[in-house]
Design a protein around this motif. Structure first.
Motif, PDB file in Angstrom:
ATOM      1  N   ILE A 250    -138.009-133.044  19.848  1.00 34.30           N
ATOM      2  CA  ILE A 250    -137.511-134.314  20.374  1.00 34.30           C
ATOM      3  C   ILE A 250    -136.210-134.679  19.677  1.00 34.30           C
ATOM      4  N   TYR A 251    -136.176-134.510  18.345  1.00 35.69           N
ATOM      5  CA  TYR A 251    -134.943-134.799  17.613  1.00 35.69           C
ATOM      6  C   TYR A 251    -133.807-133.911  18.110  1.00 35.69           C
ATOM      7  N   TYR A 252    -134.124-132.608  18.275  1.00 34.11           N
ATOM      8  CA  TYR A 252    -133.071-131.656  18.658  1.00 34.11           C
ATOM      9  C   TYR A 252    -132.512-131.978  20.042  1.00 34.11           C
ATOM     10  N   TYR A 253    -133.403-132.123  21.013  1.00 31.18           N
ATOM     11  CA  TYR A 253    -132.914-132.373  22.373  1.00 31.18           C
ATOM     12  C   TYR A 253    -132.326-133.772  22.507  1.00 31.18           C
ATOM     13  N   GLY A 254    -132.766-134.704  21.663  1.00 31.43           N
ATOM     14  CA  GLY A 254    -132.123-136.011  21.641  1.00 31.43           C
ATOM     15  C   GLY A 254    -130.681-135.909  21.167  1.00 31.43           C
ATOM     16  N   LEU A 255    -130.450-135.115  20.102  1.00 30.08           N
ATOM     17  CA  LEU A 255    -129.082-134.902  19.633  1.00 30.08           C
ATOM     18  C   LEU A 255    -128.254-134.149  20.669  1.00 30.08           C
ATOM     19  N   GLU A 256    -128.875-133.193  21.337  1.00 33.34           N
ATOM     20  CA  GLU A 256    -128.164-132.463  22.391  1.00 33.34           C
ATOM     21  C   GLU A 256    -127.793-133.403  23.538  1.00 33.34           C
ATOM     22  N   ALA A 257    -128.713-134.301  23.879  1.00 31.67           N
ATOM     23  CA  ALA A 257    -128.421-135.270  24.948  1.00 31.67           C
ATOM     24  C   ALA A 257    -127.267-136.183  24.548  1.00 31.67           C
ATOM     25  N   LEU A 258    -127.269-136.643  23.293  1.00 33.97           N
ATOM     26  CA  LEU A 258    -126.167-137.483  22.820  1.00 33.97           C
ATOM     27  C   LEU A 258    -124.855-136.708  22.844  1.00 33.97           C
ATOM     28  N   LYS A 259    -124.930-135.439  22.454  1.00 31.79           N
ATOM     29  CA  LYS A 259    -123.721-134.614  22.496  1.00 31.79           C
ATOM     30  C   LYS A 259    -123.234-134.453  23.940  1.00 31.79           C
ATOM     31  N   GLY A 260    -124.172-134.245  24.864  1.00 37.05           N
ATOM     32  CA  GLY A 260    -123.793-134.112  26.265  1.00 37.05           C
ATOM     33  C   GLY A 260    -123.181-135.385  26.819  1.00 37.05           C
ATOM     34  N   LEU A 261    -123.774-136.516  26.447  1.00 35.31           N
ATOM     35  CA  LEU A 261    -123.207-137.792  26.873  1.00 35.31           C
ATOM     36  C   LEU A 261    -121.820-137.994  26.279  1.00 35.31           C
ATOM     37  N   GLY A 262    -121.668-137.555  25.021  1.00 34.19           N
ATOM     38  CA  GLY A 262    -120.353-137.652  24.389  1.00 34.19           C
ATOM     39  C   GLY A 262    -119.325-136.800  25.104  1.00 34.19           C
ATOM     40  N   VAL A 263    -119.702-135.585  25.479  1.00 37.40           N
ATOM     41  CA  VAL A 263    -118.791-134.703  26.224  1.00 37.40           C
ATOM     42  C   VAL A 263    -118.413-135.336  27.550  1.00 37.40           C
ATOM     43  N   LEU A 264    -119.434-135.902  28.235  1.00 37.22           N
ATOM     44  CA  LEU A 264    -119.162-136.560  29.511  1.00 37.22           C
ATOM     45  C   LEU A 264    -118.227-137.755  29.330  1.00 37.22           C
ATOM     46  N   PHE A 265    -118.492-138.547  28.289  1.00 40.68           N
ATOM     47  CA  PHE A 265    -117.665-139.722  28.027  1.00 40.68           C
ATOM     48  C   PHE A 265    -116.227-139.318  27.693  1.00 40.68           C
ATOM     49  N   ILE A 266    -116.065-138.315  26.833  1.00 32.27           N
ATOM     50  CA  ILE A 266    -114.719-137.852  26.467  1.00 32.27           C
ATOM     51  C   ILE A 266    -114.000-137.303  27.687  1.00 32.27           C
ATOM     52  N   GLY A 267    -114.725-136.593  28.528  1.00 32.69           N
ATOM     53  CA  GLY A 267    -114.112-136.065  29.748  1.00 32.69           C
ATOM     54  C   GLY A 267    -113.632-137.162  30.668  1.00 32.69           C
ATOM     55  N   LEU A 268    -114.473-138.201  30.834  1.00 34.55           N
ATOM     56  CA  LEU A 268    -114.084-139.307  31.697  1.00 34.55           C
ATOM     57  C   LEU A 268    -112.885-140.066  31.116  1.00 34.55           C
ATOM     58  N   VAL A 269    -112.879-140.259  29.804  1.00 33.53           N
ATOM     59  CA  VAL A 269    -111.788-140.999  29.159  1.00 33.53           C
ATOM     60  C   VAL A 269    -110.478-140.234  29.292  1.00 33.53           C
ATOM     61  N   THR A 270    -110.496-138.950  28.983  1.00 29.18           N
ATOM     62  CA  THR A 270    -109.253-138.158  29.075  1.00 29.18           C
ATOM     63  C   THR A 270    -108.781-138.060  30.522  1.00 29.18           C
ATOM     64  N   ALA A 271    -109.716-137.937  31.458  1.00 28.67           N
ATOM     65  CA  ALA A 271    -109.321-137.899  32.872  1.00 28.67           C
ATOM     66  C   ALA A 271    -108.696-139.221  33.298  1.00 28.67           C
ATOM     67  N   GLU A 272    -109.283-140.313  32.815  1.00 30.39           N
ATOM     68  CA  GLU A 272    -108.743-141.634  33.140  1.00 30.39           C
ATOM     69  C   GLU A 272    -107.328-141.801  32.585  1.00 30.39           C
ATOM     70  N   ILE A 273    -107.128-141.371  31.357  1.00 31.91           N
ATOM     71  CA  ILE A 273    -105.808-141.519  30.728  1.00 31.91           C
ATOM     72  C   ILE A 273    -104.772-140.668  31.451  1.00 31.91           C
ATOM     73  N   ILE A 274    -105.124-139.407  31.718  1.00 36.31           N
ATOM     74  CA  ILE A 274    -104.138-138.494  32.317  1.00 36.31           C
ATOM     75  C   ILE A 274    -103.872-138.839  33.773  1.00 36.31           C
ATOM     76  N   ASN A 275    -104.933-138.975  34.575  1.00 35.92           N
ATOM     77  CA  ASN A 275    -104.759-139.148  36.024  1.00 35.92           C
ATOM     78  C   ASN A 275    -104.241-140.539  36.389  1.00 35.92           C
ATOM     79  N   GLN A 276    -104.759-141.547  35.730  1.00 37.66           N
ATOM     80  CA  GLN A 276    -104.405-142.906  36.147  1.00 37.66           C
ATOM     81  C   GLN A 276    -103.209-143.481  35.372  1.00 37.66           C
ATOM     82  N   SER A 277    -103.180-143.244  34.068  1.00 42.29           N
ATOM     83  CA  SER A 277    -102.148-143.892  33.246  1.00 42.29           C
ATOM     84  C   SER A 277    -100.905-143.032  33.078  1.00 42.29           C
ATOM     85  N   VAL A 278    -101.080-141.770  32.632  1.00 45.79           N
ATOM     86  CA  VAL A 278     -99.915-140.918  32.377  1.00 45.79           C
ATOM     87  C   VAL A 278     -99.223-140.527  33.672  1.00 45.79           C
ATOM     88  N   LEU A 279    -100.022-140.171  34.693  1.00 51.02           N
ATOM     89  CA  LEU A 279     -99.426-139.670  35.932  1.00 51.02           C
ATOM     90  C   LEU A 279     -99.085-140.783  36.928  1.00 51.02           C
TER      91      LEU A 279
END
Length: 809
Positions: free
Chosen positions: A201-230
């Motif tokens: 449970i601890y392991y997959y919980g950390l993996e889930a948090l990591k996955g959410l972090g990857v998703l969040f970072i992806g959305l943030v960088t996409a937002e910055i590049i596509n909407q603000s920079v471009l």
């Protein structure tokens, strides 16, 4: 290189082809698809049966104040009066409190309609969890978990703002709190317990948090590049504050300037670098952590397997090669660590395929039909391939077990191999077994390659056809299928254009590819299941010798040991004992003699309950030994085996093998009785001298005396000596036997009985009672003088033959 070596090397090379079946596996050691007895259901059951060994790492154990961590595995939900009745109430209050305090908006527009519906579902089904049991409780648990997972995904992906994410996250944590912390109301107050050690449970919980972090970072960088920079759009207020650019917030300006865009272009790089620096140590820790958890699971299964082997009778061990047991423990048991990987990957892939296929079907039912059609050839290939995967996996595992047996037997017989110059023949046999094992594995891998080629080929055709259709529709701006559902799903593809083409192509290729990948993973599951099958084949065996219900502990021996009409056979065609009757009183030495194969060793093995008789009764003080618990009976019996088994440890540890806590006085007394003093004086470290494997540096006589000392140190009321002095010289034999008689006549002589199996006349004639066995029957019994007085008696003839003196009386 001589010609013989060159020919052998060429033959070995020919047995390992670049492509082809390779050297054929002998028919007696091969299996075909027709021999497969495990279907889909059997594989699923085998995978599911690994749960008892995985569950401790999921459920953990309970920690309670004043008690500490319990040994037993924690319950799945609740039990023993403990519950989490506070959890549903707390979840309900929080679910209402956040909207009521306007922390999250009260609206039923998309996507909040989905979000609040899922939260309502989680709240409703949280109430049966602590209050009901059985199927309703299980269904409620599944619905709560799924609802919260989907709610968190919607909050992260589809809803802007941090408040909603905190809302769904808080509800999830409170539900987890109910699982981890449980209470019990007692007259004196409230007790509580905390679940610890739920490592998966601890392991997959950390993996889930990591996955959410990857998703969040992806959305943030996409937002910055596509909407603000471009596109010069300012940042969302929350994001601008998070990144440290409050002046670029949508609340501060309407359009970004060129300078601000240039400054902002470095933000994604900084974010990715910061994320990498955080993720790098986390990934290292998670890799180490999951290996550690899997090894604990494997360790538990290995312990259960070895424990089961200890319980199986010698009849089983005599019919199975040691190498097969080693391979099952070392390799087959490892497959339990792959179960979670297989099931986890299959579950994720199936969910992705279903969700992706549903979204693509909204855009085009034809594409959805093509994805569905991919299942047809996949099922056909699976129907052909899976039985072959299973049988070839079994052949591969059995071949490797045979190879391990060959190695073990070769090393065990190395002295004999050298003495008879059989090294080349032994090497040739090893090479044959090695090539069979290699080709068994090669065939298995080759089958996987064939299946991959087939599945990749038809999937490529289907992907190409689907991509062509999407390109055609996009070039003519064809309208998509269900515009209302598309809007409901949060998509904006009303017609086929470049964006719709790119989005759909990626997911279409992914869906078809995942179906093929599911096929590969399921093929891997067949190998995992076959490894588990070989493990559970042993675990499912009922030990032939086991405690009966209500078995009592054996405490003392006072009157007699009696064999009454005892019969035994290792197999129906191999009878060993037939109607044996004998009585041994305390304080006596009973010698068991007879020709080779008459059943002497089997007789004492039955007393030790290494086997149980097929007929008749063995009793101690009138009580059938099967009424005693096995452990307590064997605790009061010592044996010096004919094989003189020694271990690669010190002489001291070999002597006290059965009594690890024996003190120096007992060790020295055992050494004295076994006449080991002179041998120890020649050893560099005396009792602390390390022995080689099986005591190979000692003579047979020295090994025999250590074996006698090991039996004596237990100080049991029953002592079994199997050929105890066969390799001793006459003087040493005389001294050992005198010491044994003196030991048997100590203060507890009335409670001790000794059984001797021997061919040495000097040993036999010192016995109080002599039993002569022939063809599994006691044909003569009495002391030496009585038996020697029988004219044409079998014992008399035996003594004359052994002594070489026909005038002996």
């Amino acid at each position: 290189m001589d010609r013989e070596t060159a020919v052998r090397s060429q033959n070995l090379a020919d047995a390992v082809p670049f492509y082809g079946e390779g050297a054929p596996i002998p028919e007696s050691r091969d299996l075909s698809a027709k021999d497969d007895t495990s279907g889909f259901n059997a594989v699923v059951i085998l995978l599911a049966r690994s749960w008892p060994y995985i569950s401790p790492q999921v459920l953990g154990r309970w920690w309670m104040p004043g008690v500490g961590v319990e040994e037993r595995v924690a319950e799945l939900i609740r039990g023993r009066g403990y519950s989490f009745v506070y959890m549903p109430l707390l979840v309900t209050i929080l679910a209402v409190l956040f909207p009521y305090c306007s922390i999250v908006p009260i609206t039923f527009e998309y996507p909040y309609n989905f979000l609040f519906s899922l939260i309502l579902l989680a709240v409703i089904f949280s109430w049966p969890l602590p209050n009901l049991t059985g199927r309703i409780q299980t269904v409620s648990l599944v619905l709560v978990v799924l609802s919260l997972i989907l709610a968190n995904m919607i909050a992260i992906v589809l809803v802007e703002g941090l408040a909603t994410k905190i809302y769904t996250g808080t509800l999830s944590l409170v539900c987890l709190l109910g699982w981890f912390v449980q209470i019990r109301i007692v007259p004196t107050g409230v007790k509580f317990r905390v679940r610890v050690g739920s490592h998966l449970i601890y392991y997959y919980g950390l993996e889930a948090l990591k996955g959410l972090g990857v998703l969040f970072i992806g959305l943030v960088t996409a937002e910055i590049i596509n909407q603000s920079v471009l596109q010069n759009e300012p940042l969302m207020p929350g994001l601008s504050a998070l990144l440290g650019y409050p002046s670029m917030s949508a609340e501060a300006l309407a359009v970004l300037s060129e300078a601000q865009r240039m400054e902002l272009r470095w933000a994604p790089i900084k974010i990715e670098l910061a994320w990498f620096l955080l993720l790098w140590p986390l990934d290292i820790f998670l890799l180490y952590y999951i290996i550690w958890v899997f090894q604990r699971i494997n360790h538990d299964l290995r312990l259960a397997l070895v424990d089961q082997w200890h319980k199986l009778s010698l009849r089983h061990h005599s019919d199975h090669r040691v190498g097969d047991s080693i391979w099952r423990i070392q390799s087959d048991s490892e497959t339990v660590t792959h179960v979670l990987k297989v099931l986890g990957e299959l579950a994720v892939m199936l969910v992705n395929v279903v969700v992706t296929a549903a979204l693509i079907t909204i855009l085009s039912p034809l594409l959805g039909f093509i994805i569905l059609f991919t299942l047809v050839p996949t099922f056909l290939v699976a129907r052909w391939a899976m039985p072959r995967f299973r049988t070839r996996s079994l052949v591969q595992r059995i071949a490797n077990a045979d190879l391990t047996s060959m190695v073990q037997e070769s090393f065990r017989s190395i002295k004999l191999t050298k003495a008879y110059e059989a090294g080349e023949r032994s090497q040739a046999n090893f090479e044959d077994d090695s090539m069979i094992a290699f080709n068994a594995e090669y065939r298995n891998e080759r089958l996987g390659f064939r299946v991959s080629v087939i599945t990749e080929s038809y999937s490529a055709v289907l992907i190409f056809g689907g991509v062509c259709l999407m390109a055609l529709w996009s070039s003519t701006s064809q309208p998509t299928f269900a515009r209302e559902l598309i809007a409901l799903a949060g998509l904006s593809f009303v017609v086929w254009n470049l964006s719709a083409y790119q989005w759909t192509r990626e997911r279409y290729e992914g869906a078809v590819g995942l179906i093929v990948e599911i096929m590969r993973i399921w093929g891997w599951a067949q190998d995992v299941a076959m490894g588990l099958r070989r493990v559970f084949d042993i675990l499912d065996m009922e030990p032939e010798v086991r405690d009966k219900h209500g078995a009592i502990p054996f405490k003392k021996f006072e009157q007699e040991i009696r064999f009454k009409d005892v019969a035994f056979a290792y197999s129906p065609e191999r009878p060993v004992l037939d109607g044996v009757n004998l009585v041994a009183a305390p304080g006596t030495i009973t010698a068991i003699v007879g020709p080779t194969g008459s059943g002497k060793s089997t007789l004492v093995n039955l007393l030790l309950r290494l086997f149980d008789p097929d007929r008749g009764v063995i009793s101690i003080d009138g009580k059938d030994i099967r009424d005693f618990s096995v452990d307590s009976l064997r605790k009061h019996i010592a044996i010096a085996l004919q094989e003189n088994v020694l271990f690669g440890m010190t002489i001291r540890d070999n002597i006290r093998y059965a009594v690890p806590d024996a003190d120096e006085a007992k060790i020295n007394e055992a050494v004295r009785i076994a006449c080991l003093q002179e041998t120890l004086e020649t050893m560099p470290d005396g009792l602390d001298t390390m022995l080689g494997d099986r005591g190979g540096r000692l003579s047979v006589g020295q090994r025999q005396r250590i074996s006698i000392a090991r039996a004596i140190i237990r100080d049991t009321p029953i002592l079994l000596l199997d050929e105890p002095t066969a390799s001793l010289d006459a003087d040493t034999e005389h001294r050992v036997l005198e010491n044994l008689r003196e030991w048997a006549e100590n203060l507890d002589s009335s409670k001790r009985a000794i059984f001797l199996i021997t061919h040495r006349i000097s040993t036999i004639r010192r016995a109080d009672e002599i039993l002569f066995l022939e063809s599994g029957k006691v044909v003569e019994s009495g002391d030496h003088q009585k038996l020697m007085s029988i004219e044409s008696g079998l014992y008399r003839s035996f003594v004359r033959a052994e002594s070489g003196d026909i005038t002996l009386d």
